[in-house]
Design a protein around this motif. Structure first.
Motif, short mmCIF file in Angstrom:
data_model
loop_
_atom_site.label_atom_id
_atom_site.label_comp_id
_atom_site.label_asym_id
_atom_site.label_seq_id
_atom_site.Cartn_x
_atom_site.Cartn_y
_atom_site.Cartn_z
N THR A 30 4.98 -46.76 12.93
CA THR A 30 5.56 -45.63 11.94
C THR A 30 5.10 -44.29 12.11
N LYS A 31 3.90 -43.95 12.86
CA LYS A 31 3.50 -42.63 13.05
C LYS A 31 4.39 -42.27 14.38
N LEU A 32 4.67 -43.37 15.25
CA LEU A 32 5.68 -42.86 16.55
C LEU A 32 6.91 -42.66 16.16
N ILE A 33 7.61 -43.21 15.24
CA ILE A 33 8.97 -43.20 14.65
C ILE A 33 8.88 -41.78 13.97
N VAL A 34 7.96 -41.40 13.41
CA VAL A 34 8.13 -40.14 12.57
C VAL A 34 7.85 -39.01 13.52
N VAL A 35 7.25 -39.16 14.60
CA VAL A 35 7.03 -37.93 15.23
C VAL A 35 8.53 -38.17 16.11
N ALA A 36 9.04 -38.99 16.40
CA ALA A 36 10.26 -39.15 17.26
C ALA A 36 11.68 -38.57 16.28
N PRO A 50 13.49 -25.58 8.81
CA PRO A 50 13.02 -26.70 9.35
C PRO A 50 11.53 -26.48 10.03
N ILE A 51 11.60 -25.28 10.76
CA ILE A 51 9.99 -25.35 11.51
C ILE A 51 9.08 -25.04 10.31
N ILE A 52 9.43 -24.20 9.52
CA ILE A 52 8.45 -23.95 8.23
C ILE A 52 8.08 -25.48 7.54
N MET A 53 9.05 -25.86 7.20
CA MET A 53 8.75 -27.37 6.57
C MET A 53 8.23 -28.33 7.05
N VAL A 54 8.38 -28.58 8.40
CA VAL A 54 7.48 -29.49 9.42
C VAL A 54 6.15 -28.78 9.44
N GLY A 55 5.92 -27.50 9.34
CA GLY A 55 4.60 -27.01 9.55
C GLY A 55 3.86 -27.38 8.29
N VAL A 56 4.64 -27.10 6.97
CA VAL A 56 3.84 -27.37 5.82
C VAL A 56 3.60 -28.99 5.83
N LEU A 57 4.47 -29.66 6.12
CA LEU A 57 4.54 -31.33 6.01
C LEU A 57 3.10 -31.71 7.10
N VAL A 58 2.89 -30.97 8.11
CA VAL A 58 1.82 -31.17 9.35
C VAL A 58 0.60 -30.84 8.45
N LEU A 257 10.33 -39.83 4.93
CA LEU A 257 10.84 -39.17 6.20
C LEU A 257 12.22 -39.19 6.16
N VAL A 258 13.03 -39.89 5.62
CA VAL A 258 14.56 -39.85 5.55
C VAL A 258 14.73 -38.80 4.42
N ALA A 259 14.01 -38.67 3.45
CA ALA A 259 14.20 -37.58 2.31
C ALA A 259 13.80 -36.28 2.91
N PHE A 260 12.84 -36.13 3.79
CA PHE A 260 12.54 -34.93 4.18
C PHE A 260 13.51 -34.52 5.36
N CYS A 261 14.13 -35.33 6.15
CA CYS A 261 14.92 -34.93 7.10
C CYS A 261 16.18 -34.42 6.61
#
Length: 277
Positions: A30-36, A50-58, A257-261
């Motif tokens: 699951t973690k590998l799929i999320v990263v991909a 998207p960069i800011i959203m991924v940064g907040v997610l991290v 993940l689907v909702a976030f993307c």
């Protein structure tokens, strides 16, 4: 303690942070799929939102996993100098937006692009670090073998690939520690006095050859020991044959993940800030 006397923190990778959390308990696949998936998202839509959203997610994921700031390595001074000169060089490209100071027009487009790429790189490194700090290396090979099940229909050696990746991940931290010991031992050895530049170059070349020879010897010795250990435990097939698979928590992670993307793509395409950049 002055900043110059503070101990430096080395990079800690491929070693999970102690503790249990919802992130630790997720399946490695699951973690590998999320990263991909996030990598594909940032490749197709490398905008600010998207960069800011991924940064907040991290950051939120690191908070849930209980990862402290102590796992981050110390930033060397040469890297700050390199970033400064990189930003200075990129600022010469100009472009919009423009800043006017005393009738002088400064184009900030190139500098903003450099900052955007730098932040994108930091976010991706943080994403990969999260996987490293919350996943046991032993879980990677079974996950790769499980994810590569469709490739078996094409008669591809998925299990061999998984075993090779697992052995590489296991050996990487071990070899780094061995190399550090070799470098420290080399520094403790007495050196011959070098009075000319030619003698210093010869001494440096000899030290480099000695270090490479010692590193090769240590690597072969470690490989032989690892081979004996794998044989004693039933062969390389046992590495990828461990039970591995997603659970209900992984289904929730996939839904998030689907909702976030989807949210990141919609915000990038339809918000005024994204369309203006």
């Amino acid at each position: 303690m002055s900043p110059s006397n503070r101990p430096t923190r080395s990079v800690v990778l491929l070693r999970p942070v102690p503790g249990r959390s919802a992130i630790h308990d997720l399946w490695a696949g699951t973690k590998l799929i999320v990263v991909a998936a996030i990598g594909v998202l940032l490749t197709l839509y490398p905008g600010w939102m998207p960069i800011i959203m991924v940064g907040v997610l991290v950051l939120v994921t690191a908070r849930i996993a209980g990862i402290s700031w102590g796992v981050l390595p110390s930033v060397p001074r040469w890297l700050w100098v390199l970033l400064f000169f990189g930003g200075l060089t990129a600022s010469f490209a100009g472009g919009s937006p423009h800043l006017v100071i005393a009738s002088v027009d400064f184009g900030l487009g190139g500098l903003l692009k450099f900052v955007q790429i730098t932040i994108l790189s930091i976010v991706l490194l943080g994403l990969g670090g999260l996987v490293s700090w919350t996943t046991n290396v032993a879980e990677i090979a079974p996950a790769i073998a499980k994810l590569g099940t469709p490739l078996r229909w094409l008669r591809l050696p998925v299990d061999d690939w998984a075993v090779t990746l697992a052995l590489a991940l296991r050996a990487f931290p071990m070899l780094i520690d061995e190399f550090r010991v070799l470098v420290a031992a080399r520094k403790l050895r007495p050196r011959e006095a070098a009075t000319t530049a030619r003698e210093r170059r010869h001494r440096m070349s000899r030290e480099l050859i000695d270090l490479l020879t010692a590193a090769l010897t240590v690597t072969l010795r470690r490989a032989d020991e690892m081979g004996d250990a794998i044989t004693a435990r039933g062969g390389p097939g046992q590495i990828s044959a461990l039970p591995s698979g997603p659970k209900w928590a992984d289904a929730v992670a996939f839904a998030v993940l689907v909702a976030f993307c989807a949210a990141a793509v919609c915000i990038e395409l339809f918000t005024p800030l994204a369309t203006s950049t």
